[in-house]
Every structure is written in structure tokens, then in C-alpha cells.
Design an enzyme around this catalytic site. Structure first.
Site, PDB file in Angstrom:
ATOM      1  CD  GLU A  22      -2.358   4.440   2.602  1.00 36.49           C
ATOM      2  OE1 GLU A  22      -3.537   4.494   2.901  1.00 36.49           O
ATOM      3  OE2 GLU A  22      -2.277   3.422   2.139  1.00 36.49           O
TER       4      GLU A  22
ATOM      5  CB  CYS B  86      -2.677   1.963   5.915  1.00 38.81           C
ATOM      6  SG  CYS B  86      -2.117   1.181   4.570  1.00 38.81           S
TER       7      CYS B  86
ATOM      8  CG  HIS C  96      -1.938  -0.918   1.214  1.00 43.65           C
ATOM      9  ND1 HIS C  96      -3.383  -0.826   1.850  1.00 43.65           N
ATOM     10  CD2 HIS C  96      -2.191  -2.280   0.767  1.00 43.65           C
ATOM     11  CE1 HIS C  96      -3.942  -1.716   1.717  1.00 43.65           C
ATOM     12  NE2 HIS C  96      -3.349  -2.816   0.907  1.00 43.65           N
TER      13      HIS C  96
END
Length: 151
Positions: free
Chosen positions: A54, A85, A52
Site C-alpha cells: 500500500e 497502512c 508494504h
């Protein structure tokens, strides 16, 4: 750098992800007004469920600053963070998170996970939706194109 300028960079990263056939999410981490971490989705290319935006931005910021504690840092991301996240951001001890589009089906806050406010945890931080129509638009365009390719 201001949050709007940081969102511009996060959007650039999201568009870069879309061009690479990844869900268009981009993230930057600011420390004292400058970007110290950047990330974009890379789950498909890397076949990594942790890929991801993040997570990548957190890792780069920690390397840049030489510390996993990002307590003076702000994350700016194009899409509401998922529960994973949000947990990683809590562990990194960020100061705040600003996101540009809500994610009703996968966003931690939309789903009711408010880890960032939980008094039982050792760190709490501010999370703010600062709606930016460009963030939703890049996602809509990406998924519209994907649906057309399956016809």
C-alpha cells in the site's frame, strides 16, 4: 478499469512478490478508472519496515498525479491493510479502499482500528472487504511452501 480488473492486477503483483520471496500482497490505486499507482511487498529485499504494498502504491500514485492528496482515488489491495497502512491511506486522503482477504492477526479493521471512520480525524473514507478467494489462496500457498522449507 473496474475493481475486479484492478484486483487481477493486484494479484499479479502479489504473485510477483511471492516469486521474490516476499509475503504476497499487491496493491493498485485507481484514479478515474485507470491505475496510477502499483505496489507490492518489498520488506525483505529492501530491509525496510515500511516496504508494504500500500505504501509503495500511494507513493507512485502521488508521483503520477503530482499531488499527495489522493482524494479521488481508490486503493484495491489483496490483503486487509495493517494499522500503519490504514493511517497512511488516511493521510493520503483516499476516497475508498477495497481488499480481498481479511487479516485477523494484522489487519487494522480486524484488530479494531477504524481510523477511516473516526470522526475526530479530518478525513474519513470507505473501506470494503470484497472477498476474493484468490487473495487468501496466494497467501496460503506462500506460507505452506515456507513451512516446508523449514522442515
Amino acid at each position: 478499469m473496474s475493481t475486479p480488473g484492478a484486483m487481477d492486477e493486484a494479484l499479479r503483483l502479489a504473485e510477483e512478490a511471492a516469486a521474490d520471496d516476499e509475503v504476497p500482497v499487491g496493491a493498485v490505486i485507481l484514479h478515474e478508472g485507470r491505475i496510477v499507482g502499483r505496489g507490492r511487498n518489498r520488506r525483505e529485499k529492501s530491509q525496510d519496515p515500511l516496504g508494504h504494498a500500500e505504501i509503495a502504491a500511494i507513493a507512485e500514485a502521488a508521483r503520477t498525479l503530482g499531488s499527495w492528496r489522493l482524494s479521488d482515488c481508490e486503493l484495491v489491495v489483496t490483503l486487509e491493510p495493517c494499522p500503519m497502512c490504514l493511517g497512511a491511506l488516511q493521510q493520503a486522503r483516499v476516497k475508498s479502499v477495497t481488499y480481498g482477504a481479511a487479516d485477523p492477526k494484522g489487519g487494522a479493521l480486524s484488530l479494531g482500528y477504524r481510523l477511516h471512520e473516526d470522526v475526530r480525524t479530518n478525513h474519513r473514507f470507505e473501506v470494503v472487504l470484497r472477498e476474493d478467494p484468490r487473495c487468501g489462496q496466494v497467501l496460503r500457498e506462500f506460507f505452506k511452501a515456507r513451512r516446508k522449507s523449514f522442515v
